[in-house]
Design a protein around this motif. Sequence first.
Motif, PDB file in Angstrom:
ATOM      1  N   MET A 109      42.757  61.999 -18.921  1.00 31.60           N
ATOM      2  CA  MET A 109      43.030  62.952 -19.997  1.00 31.60           C
ATOM      3  C   MET A 109      41.769  63.329 -20.767  1.00 31.60           C
ATOM      4  O   MET A 109      41.791  64.244 -21.583  1.00 31.60           O
ATOM      5  N   ALA A 110      40.683  62.610 -20.520  1.00 26.56           N
ATOM      6  CA  ALA A 110      39.450  62.854 -21.279  1.00 26.56           C
ATOM      7  C   ALA A 110      38.571  63.921 -20.654  1.00 26.56           C
ATOM      8  O   ALA A 110      37.566  64.316 -21.247  1.00 26.56           O
ATOM      9  N   GLN A 111      38.930  64.399 -19.481  1.00 25.22           N
ATOM     10  CA  GLN A 111      38.010  65.266 -18.750  1.00 25.22           C
ATOM     11  C   GLN A 111      37.724  66.574 -19.478  1.00 25.22           C
ATOM     12  O   GLN A 111      36.578  67.043 -19.500  1.00 25.22           O
ATOM     13  N   ASN A 112      38.737  67.179 -20.101  1.00 22.13           N
ATOM     14  CA  ASN A 112      38.497  68.437 -20.807  1.00 22.13           C
ATOM     15  C   ASN A 112      37.580  68.238 -22.009  1.00 22.13           C
ATOM     16  O   ASN A 112      36.706  69.069 -22.291  1.00 22.13           O
ATOM     17  N   VAL A 113      37.788  67.133 -22.736  1.00 26.69           N
ATOM     18  CA  VAL A 113      36.947  66.864 -23.903  1.00 26.69           C
ATOM     19  C   VAL A 113      35.496  66.656 -23.479  1.00 26.69           C
ATOM     20  O   VAL A 113      34.569  67.245 -24.054  1.00 26.69           O
ATOM     21  N   MET A 114      35.274  65.825 -22.470  1.00 29.91           N
ATOM     22  CA  MET A 114      33.900  65.541 -22.061  1.00 29.91           C
ATOM     23  C   MET A 114      33.255  66.747 -21.379  1.00 29.91           C
ATOM     24  O   MET A 114      32.041  66.949 -21.492  1.00 29.91           O
ATOM     25  N   LYS A 115      34.053  67.550 -20.707  1.00 25.15           N
ATOM     26  CA  LYS A 115      33.519  68.793 -20.137  1.00 25.15           C
ATOM     27  C   LYS A 115      33.021  69.693 -21.260  1.00 25.15           C
ATOM     28  O   LYS A 115      31.930  70.272 -21.189  1.00 25.15           O
ATOM     29  N   GLY A 116      33.814  69.787 -22.335  1.00 26.96           N
ATOM     30  CA  GLY A 116      33.392  70.582 -23.482  1.00 26.96           C
ATOM     31  C   GLY A 116      32.142  70.026 -24.132  1.00 26.96           C
ATOM     32  O   GLY A 116      31.252  70.779 -24.556  1.00 26.96           O
ATOM     33  N   PHE A 117      32.057  68.693 -24.208  1.00 23.70           N
ATOM     34  CA  PHE A 117      30.875  68.061 -24.802  1.00 23.70           C
ATOM     35  C   PHE A 117      29.621  68.408 -24.020  1.00 23.70           C
ATOM     36  O   PHE A 117      28.604  68.814 -24.599  1.00 23.70           O
ATOM     37  N   TRP A 118      29.665  68.276 -22.692  1.00 23.41           N
ATOM     38  CA  TRP A 118      28.463  68.537 -21.896  1.00 23.41           C
ATOM     39  C   TRP A 118      28.122  70.026 -21.859  1.00 23.41           C
ATOM     40  O   TRP A 118      26.934  70.389 -21.785  1.00 23.41           O
ATOM     41  N   GLU A 119      29.124  70.882 -21.936  1.00 21.03           N
ATOM     42  CA  GLU A 119      28.834  72.317 -22.033  1.00 21.03           C
ATOM     43  C   GLU A 119      28.116  72.625 -23.341  1.00 21.03           C
ATOM     44  O   GLU A 119      27.190  73.448 -23.381  1.00 21.03           O
ATOM     45  N   GLU A 120      28.540  71.955 -24.415  1.00 21.62           N
ATOM     46  CA  GLU A 120      27.878  72.157 -25.706  1.00 21.62           C
ATOM     47  C   GLU A 120      26.453  71.610 -25.673  1.00 21.62           C
ATOM     48  O   GLU A 120      25.532  72.200 -26.241  1.00 21.62           O
ATOM     49  N   ALA A 199      48.795  71.883 -18.774  1.00 20.00           N
ATOM     50  CA  ALA A 199      47.985  70.719 -19.155  1.00 20.00           C
ATOM     51  C   ALA A 199      48.765  69.445 -18.888  1.00 20.00           C
ATOM     52  O   ALA A 199      49.940  69.341 -19.211  1.00 20.00           O
ATOM     53  N   SER A 200      48.111  68.470 -18.246  1.00 22.18           N
ATOM     54  CA  SER A 200      48.773  67.195 -17.976  1.00 22.18           C
ATOM     55  C   SER A 200      48.600  66.276 -19.161  1.00 22.18           C
ATOM     56  O   SER A 200      47.482  66.013 -19.575  1.00 22.18           O
ATOM     57  N   GLY A 201      49.715  65.812 -19.714  1.00 19.63           N
ATOM     58  CA  GLY A 201      49.624  64.911 -20.856  1.00 19.63           C
ATOM     59  C   GLY A 201      49.362  65.680 -22.130  1.00 19.63           C
ATOM     60  O   GLY A 201      49.448  66.908 -22.180  1.00 19.63           O
ATOM     61  N   PRO A 202      49.024  64.975 -23.202  1.00 22.16           N
ATOM     62  CA  PRO A 202      48.798  65.603 -24.494  1.00 22.16           C
ATOM     63  C   PRO A 202      47.604  66.532 -24.467  1.00 22.16           C
ATOM     64  O   PRO A 202      46.637  66.301 -23.748  1.00 22.16           O
ATOM     65  N   ALA A 203      47.656  67.595 -25.254  1.00 17.51           N
ATOM     66  CA  ALA A 203      46.507  68.478 -25.398  1.00 17.51           C
ATOM     67  C   ALA A 203      45.353  67.702 -25.996  1.00 17.51           C
ATOM     68  O   ALA A 203      45.540  66.825 -26.821  1.00 17.51           O
ATOM     69  N   THR A 204      44.129  68.049 -25.591  1.00 16.02           N
ATOM     70  CA  THR A 204      42.983  67.260 -26.027  1.00 16.02           C
ATOM     71  C   THR A 204      42.746  67.365 -27.518  1.00 16.02           C
ATOM     72  O   THR A 204      42.150  66.478 -28.113  1.00 16.02           O
ATOM     73  N   ASN A 205      43.206  68.444 -28.158  1.00 19.13           N
ATOM     74  CA  ASN A 205      42.981  68.575 -29.591  1.00 19.13           C
ATOM     75  C   ASN A 205      44.240  68.252 -30.391  1.00 19.13           C
ATOM     76  O   ASN A 205      44.318  68.533 -31.567  1.00 19.13           O
ATOM     77  N   ALA A 206      45.237  67.671 -29.738  1.00 10.54           N
ATOM     78  CA  ALA A 206      46.463  67.330 -30.454  1.00 10.54           C
ATOM     79  C   ALA A 206      46.217  66.165 -31.383  1.00 10.54           C
ATOM     80  O   ALA A 206      45.329  65.357 -31.178  1.00 10.54           O
ATOM     81  N   SER A 207      47.027  66.078 -32.422  1.00  7.34           N
ATOM     82  CA  SER A 207      46.892  64.969 -33.352  1.00  7.34           C
ATOM     83  C   SER A 207      47.366  63.684 -32.701  1.00  7.34           C
ATOM     84  O   SER A 207      48.043  63.685 -31.678  1.00  7.34           O
ATOM     85  N   SER A 208      47.002  62.561 -33.323  1.00  9.98           N
ATOM     86  CA  SER A 208      47.437  61.267 -32.807  1.00  9.98           C
ATOM     87  C   SER A 208      48.953  61.182 -32.759  1.00  9.98           C
ATOM     88  O   SER A 208      49.531  60.604 -31.839  1.00  9.98           O
ATOM     89  N   ALA A 209      49.607  61.755 -33.747  1.00 12.37           N
ATOM     90  CA  ALA A 209      51.067  61.706 -33.778  1.00 12.37           C
ATOM     91  C   ALA A 209      51.670  62.478 -32.612  1.00 12.37           C
ATOM     92  O   ALA A 209      52.628  62.037 -31.977  1.00 12.37           O
ATOM     93  N   GLN A 210      51.114  63.654 -32.302  1.00 14.18           N
ATOM     94  CA  GLN A 210      51.625  64.437 -31.187  1.00 14.18           C
ATOM     95  C   GLN A 210      51.388  63.713 -29.866  1.00 14.18           C
ATOM     96  O   GLN A 210      52.229  63.728 -28.971  1.00 14.18           O
ATOM     97  N   LYS A 211      50.225  63.088 -29.738  1.00 18.37           N
ATOM     98  CA  LYS A 211      49.947  62.336 -28.518  1.00 18.37           C
ATOM     99  C   LYS A 211      50.948  61.207 -28.341  1.00 18.37           C
ATOM    100  O   LYS A 211      51.413  60.930 -27.240  1.00 18.37           O
ATOM    101  N   MET A 212      51.271  60.553 -29.445  1.00 20.16           N
ATOM    102  CA  MET A 212      52.172  59.412 -29.371  1.00 20.16           C
ATOM    103  C   MET A 212      53.519  59.805 -28.789  1.00 20.16           C
ATOM    104  O   MET A 212      54.136  59.051 -28.037  1.00 20.16           O
ATOM    105  N   GLN A 213      53.974  61.019 -29.116  1.00 21.58           N
ATOM    106  CA  GLN A 213      55.288  61.453 -28.665  1.00 21.58           C
ATOM    107  C   GLN A 213      55.344  61.658 -27.154  1.00 21.58           C
ATOM    108  O   GLN A 213      56.419  61.604 -26.558  1.00 21.58           O
ATOM    109  N   SER A 214      54.199  61.910 -26.520  1.00 18.20           N
ATOM    110  CA  SER A 214      54.215  62.215 -25.088  1.00 18.20           C
ATOM    111  C   SER A 214      53.618  61.100 -24.236  1.00 18.20           C
ATOM    112  O   SER A 214      53.340  61.292 -23.061  1.00 18.20           O
TER     113      SER A 214
END
Length: 315
Positions: A109-120, A199-214
């Motif tokens: 689930m971290a791939q989108n976040v880290m992809k964004g980090f390296w693009e930045e 998107a598989s699993g929680p959205a990368t920018n979702a809050s902790s509460a939203q992640k918890m639900q899924s």
Amino acid sequence: DCISGGRLIAGFPVGTPMDTTYAYGTNPSQLRDRYYEAHDLVLRAWTEKETFAFNGRYNQQRYVNIWPRPIQQPHPPIWIPGAGSVETWRWAAEMDYVFCYLSYYGYKMAQNVMKGFWEEMARLGKDRNPYRAGFAQVVGVAETRQQALDLYTGPAEYFYGRCLHVDVRFAGPPGYVTEATQRAGIESQIKIAAQGKTASGPATNASSAQKMQSLARDMKGIVDNGYVIVGSPDDVVEQLRELATTLNVGQLMLLMQFGNMSKDVTKYNTRLFAEKVMPKLKPLFAEWENRWWPQPMERRQRATLPAFTPATAAE
């Protein structure tokens, strides 16, 4: 840093709104400015040799002169924990700090976040040194995969079923997430929709509460989604190597104790990892310099502590 002989890594988290906003009453829109100012105060205290006055917007100190001073000079390495904020990426790059993605949801689930980090990082003209980035991963090692499942199913299901509850009302007050990060999240979702993907699993920018639900809460889902890496030493080596190369992260922060895991199982997990997994991962990224790792004193320079002898009741 002094107690450990120069082995401190200093983590500077912005913090969650559950403590800063709701417990301490801080305006969520001020948290990042307060954080930057506090960072500047700490850094000056570590590095300036003379007493100084600090007159910030949120912190005023007439005399600042810390003692003892850090062993590592000019200061201990600084790592910045985060969960995908664009401002955190940019600031970590500007300050030449490590960005550490803290997620309990695994590397898949971290791939989108880290992809964004390296693009930045590329946009900012930074190299792809994997030691610029860290990632937290839950790990369970045993002699065989079946033994690992037997040992770690209980702790994993306890952790993901009972330990990550965050009420949605406390997760993201207005002003806590910046406009730039919200825009990046919306653009990412639009891009996914335009490509006809889900998107598989929680959205990368979702809050902790939203992640918890899924979250997956059964062991099969936990393992299949990569929340926990479990298996024999060879299984874990293979998965961690895939994690490190896929995300391009050189600083692996491993959670060897989770849920209701006992002390004995924790020690077993840690020892087996150190003996049979870690040596096989050390050659990874050998071509890169890790400029963000502690530089401790030589052992002969450290103070020798007397052996601890507990006092008797009579004494």
